[in-house]
Design a protein around this motif. Structure first.
Motif, PDB file in Angstrom:
ATOM      1  N   PHE A 108       0.805  -1.218   0.000  1.00 27.89           N
ATOM      2  CA  PHE A 108       0.000   0.000   0.000  1.00 27.89           C
ATOM      3  C   PHE A 108       0.842   1.274   0.000  1.00 27.89           C
ATOM      4  N   LYS A 109       1.996   1.226   0.627  1.00 31.06           N
ATOM      5  CA  LYS A 109       2.765   2.463   0.795  1.00 31.06           C
ATOM      6  C   LYS A 109       3.897   2.628  -0.207  1.00 31.06           C
ATOM      7  N   TYR A 110       4.486   1.503  -0.650  1.00 31.34           N
ATOM      8  CA  TYR A 110       5.716   1.607  -1.432  1.00 31.34           C
ATOM      9  C   TYR A 110       5.622   0.991  -2.830  1.00 31.34           C
ATOM     10  N   ALA A 111       4.416   0.620  -3.262  1.00 31.32           N
ATOM     11  CA  ALA A 111       4.288   0.001  -4.588  1.00 31.32           C
ATOM     12  C   ALA A 111       4.802   0.929  -5.696  1.00 31.32           C
ATOM     13  N   TYR A 112       4.386   2.190  -5.645  1.00 27.63           N
ATOM     14  CA  TYR A 112       4.834   3.145  -6.670  1.00 27.63           C
ATOM     15  C   TYR A 112       6.327   3.419  -6.546  1.00 27.63           C
ATOM     16  N   PHE A 113       6.796   3.537  -5.321  1.00 28.55           N
ATOM     17  CA  PHE A 113       8.207   3.826  -5.071  1.00 28.55           C
ATOM     18  C   PHE A 113       9.099   2.728  -5.645  1.00 28.55           C
ATOM     19  N   PHE A 114       8.791   1.465  -5.327  1.00 25.39           N
ATOM     20  CA  PHE A 114       9.608   0.359  -5.810  1.00 25.39           C
ATOM     21  C   PHE A 114       9.481   0.188  -7.325  1.00 25.39           C
ATOM     22  N   THR A 115       8.280   0.406  -7.852  1.00 28.07           N
ATOM     23  CA  THR A 115       8.089   0.290  -9.305  1.00 28.07           C
ATOM     24  C   THR A 115       8.892   1.335 -10.050  1.00 28.07           C
ATOM     25  N   ASP A 116       8.835   2.575  -9.576  1.00 30.97           N
ATOM     26  CA  ASP A 116       9.601   3.661 -10.209  1.00 30.97           C
ATOM     27  C   ASP A 116      11.106   3.397 -10.116  1.00 30.97           C
ATOM     28  N   ALA A 117      11.557   2.898  -8.959  1.00 29.73           N
ATOM     29  CA  ALA A 117      12.987   2.598  -8.787  1.00 29.73           C
ATOM     30  C   ALA A 117      13.416   1.484  -9.734  1.00 29.73           C
ATOM     31  N   PHE A 118      12.590   0.450  -9.876  1.00 26.24           N
ATOM     32  CA  PHE A 118      12.901  -0.661 -10.779  1.00 26.24           C
ATOM     33  C   PHE A 118      12.948  -0.172 -12.234  1.00 26.24           C
ATOM     34  N   ASN A 119      11.981   0.659 -12.612  1.00 23.78           N
ATOM     35  CA  ASN A 119      11.961   1.193 -13.980  1.00 23.78           C
ATOM     36  C   ASN A 119      13.193   2.041 -14.277  1.00 23.78           C
ATOM     37  N   ALA A 120      13.603   2.845 -13.276  1.00 23.62           N
ATOM     38  CA  ALA A 120      14.773   3.703 -13.476  1.00 23.62           C
ATOM     39  C   ALA A 120      16.054   2.871 -13.577  1.00 23.62           C
ATOM     40  N   LEU A 121      16.114   1.801 -12.805  1.00 26.90           N
ATOM     41  CA  LEU A 121      17.322   0.981 -12.766  1.00 26.90           C
ATOM     42  C   LEU A 121      17.470   0.120 -14.017  1.00 26.90           C
ATOM     43  N   PHE A 122      16.363  -0.453 -14.495  1.00 31.37           N
ATOM     44  CA  PHE A 122      16.429  -1.402 -15.611  1.00 31.37           C
ATOM     45  C   PHE A 122      15.805  -0.870 -16.903  1.00 31.37           C
ATOM     46  N   ASN A 123      15.469   0.428 -16.889  1.00 29.18           N
ATOM     47  CA  ASN A 123      14.935   1.078 -18.091  1.00 29.18           C
ATOM     48  C   ASN A 123      13.688   0.370 -18.621  1.00 29.18           C
ATOM     49  N   THR A 124      12.787   0.028 -17.702  1.00 26.11           N
ATOM     50  CA  THR A 124      11.520  -0.624 -18.062  1.00 26.11           C
ATOM     51  C   THR A 124      10.366   0.369 -17.893  1.00 26.11           C
ATOM     52  N   ASP A 125       9.166  -0.090 -18.167  1.00 24.22           N
ATOM     53  CA  ASP A 125       8.009   0.805 -18.092  1.00 24.22           C
ATOM     54  C   ASP A 125       6.817   0.082 -17.451  1.00 24.22           C
TER      55      ASP A 125
END
Length: 552
Positions: A108-125
């Motif tokens: 509930f609290k960190y789904a967006y945070f972790f998703t954005d971090a993963f996208n930035a790290l691995f250049n995904t969307d």
């Protein structure tokens, strides 16, 4: 009659907030019923649990299901841990409890945070999908829930930490589990502190659950005094200066001079203290009126003489929770652990991405490499590094607890760095053991300035917003119009001056005021309460001003 109906039915427009008249009508009714049955302990606990569930429903609607889920999980896991003698099974069960609680919190609290971090790290969307909403819609042809957005339940960080402490304390054999799920539900959801703390340890609150309620004159006097003090802090020292100055500056820092931006940060330190400590004062006061003691959460934090001292005075229930359930398990001041280095590596990687600056990235990498090499050849350096890594991790994670953004991690890291620097400075400082008033004043001033200006990462809405604030301070101080700012917003600055003056008054003087209140006749207490209400609501705005820590 319509207002009474709104109070006792769910409505986003009529939440039960301490500064709203609706809450006090609700509390008057709830307290009247409590007075009729408080002598019967099981009935009292069941009643307070149901009232607390209703309070949370009024605050968060259907998210009450998450609270009930956490209550059920930890009640049964706690009982199983206690009944199990096998060491590995006990460890597996407490690990399961922590995992489930943190999984719910992270979802509930960190789904967006972790998703954005993963996208930035691995250049995904990748995009966040509300799995629970999708599951809920599967039971009907109507799509009642929005699947492309996850809303943060109010207070989830607070009650999650409480349920974790319950399971861990049973595992550590500090506590016996409660026999009744209604009693445990009461512990988890006790409404005064449910949505913004203080975080209540199981070992301190659970023993109170089985004891009979004893309502004394001292409890009544102390409780009402704390409630009135909390309302003044929140509605006058926090909301008034926020509505009439701070929010205007922070919404558009580029529209104000650097001087105005600096004054806004000084005001924000008063606002967040008045807001959060005001809430906990009211929460502790309400609990006292019902015969329960909640832990002290603030101890004049702006009297702190260093960053470490500040965190022993500010949000004490969180600081001590992080110390006992994170810092010490990571190794504390004794050693480093594998978990310490893994977590540190992940956080440093994220911070480097957040800054997106080659100089900062290079500095972090070079510093890390130099410390690693030193640790290989010097055991004292290695021990110091391990201790400070654990301390920094605790502060970094404490920052992340406050919000799902790298700016909160940076804020936590700066505070951790302040503590580490002071640990070395005190060894060579010629003033460390001097107690003259001017030395103490200087220490308090330096600490206050440090704490205040690291909070731009706490208050700023984004890194871009923070950059605009810095730009105005560095490039556009505009001292020639400083007096105009002070004159134009003089009411705000007078309130700020009074707020800080009352904060820095000697503790003995404050205690005398409370004693005078306690010894005064009932009609004086009523007059004080009425005058406090009039002052607060004269300064009050019709605009809804939620407590800052509701978002955490």
């Amino acid at each position: 009659m319509n207002r009474f109906y709104d109070i006792f039915t769910f409505s986003e427009d009529f939440p039960l907030i301490f500064t709203q008249v609706n809450f006090w009508i609700f509390f008057a009714v709830a307290y009247f019923i409590f007075a009729l049955l408080y002598k019967k302990v099981p009935l009292r606990n069941s009643y307070l649990f149901l009232i607390s569930l209703f309070f949370y429903y009024k605050t968060s609607g259907l998210f009450i299901g998450i609270l009930i889920f956490s209550t059920l999980v930890d009640f049964f896991i706690g009982r199983t841990i206690y009944k199990t003698d096998h060491k590995n099974k006990r460890l597996a069960l407490v690990t399961l409890s922590v995992f489930i609680n943190l999984l719910v919190l992270c979802y509930f609290k960190y789904a967006y945070f972790f998703t954005d971090a993963f996208n930035a790290l691995f250049n995904t969307d990748y995009h966040v999908l509300n799995v629970l909403a999708q599951w809920g819609n599967s039971f009907s042809d109507q799509n009642y829930f929005t699947i492309d957005k996850i809303i943060l339940p109010v207070g989830i960080s607070f009650y999650t930490f409480q349920t974790i402490s319950y399971s861990v304390d049973i595992y550590r054999k500090k506590l016996k589990p409660l026999n009744s799920i209604l009693d445990f539900g009461f512990y988890v959801s006790f409404f005064p502190q449910l949505v913004a703390g203080p975080i209540v340890r199981a070992e301190s609150f659970v023993p109170q659950i089985s004891k009979p309620t004893i309502l004394t004159k001292h409890n009544f006097d102390a409780g009402t005094y704390l409630i009135l003090k909390g309302l003044i802090k929140k509605m006058l020292f926090a909301d008034f200066i926020a509505m009439h100055f701070l929010d205007r500056v922070f919404d558009s820092p580029e529209m104000f001079s650097g001087f105005a931006n600096i004054m806004a940060m000084i005001g924000y330190s008063l606002q967040i203290y008045g807001d959060f400590s005001g809430y906990t004062d009211i929460a502790i006061g309400l609990a006292l009126l019902m015969g329960f003691e909640l832990p002290k959460n603030f101890n004049s934090p702006y009297k702190a003489t260093n960053a470490g001292d500040f965190w022993k005075r500010w949000h004490i229930s969180l600081s001590t929770w992080l110390r006992d359930y994170l810092y010490i398990p990571l190794g504390g001041n004794r050693q480093g652990t594998t978990a310490s280095y893994i977590i540190l590596g992940i956080i440093l990687l994220g911070v480097m991405f957040a800054f997106d600056d080659l100089i900062i990235v290079g500095t972090i990498l070079m510093t890390s490499l130099a410390l690693f090499i030193l640790s290989l050849y010097n055991s004292k350096v290695r021990n110091q590094i391990n201790t400070n890594i654990n301390l920094m991790l605790t502060m970094l994670i404490g920052g992340l607890w406050h919000g799902a953004s790298w700016k909160y991690v940076i804020w936590g890291g700066l505070n951790g760095l302040g503590i580490v620097v002071y640990k070395f400075w005190r060894k060579i400082s010629p003033y460390e053991f001097k107690n003259q008033w001017y030395v103490r004043t200087w220490k308090i001033l330096v600490t206050f300035i440090f704490i205040t200006f690291t909070r731009i990462y706490f208050r700023g809405e984004s890194m871009g917003h923070i950059s605009r604030w810095y730009s105005q301070v560095v490039n556009n101080m505009d001292w020639t119009h400083a007096v105009d700012i002070l004159v134009h917003y003089q009411a705000v600055f007078w309130v700020m001056a009074i707020g800080y003056l009352t904060h820095w008054l000697p503790e003995t003087f404050k205690n005398k005021i409370e004693v005078i209140y306690s010894k005064s006749p009932v009609y004086i207490k009523i007059a004080f309460a009425v005058s406090t209400g009039v002052i607060c609501y004269q300064a009050f705005s019709s605009d809804f001003q939620p407590f800052i820590y509701f978002q955490f």
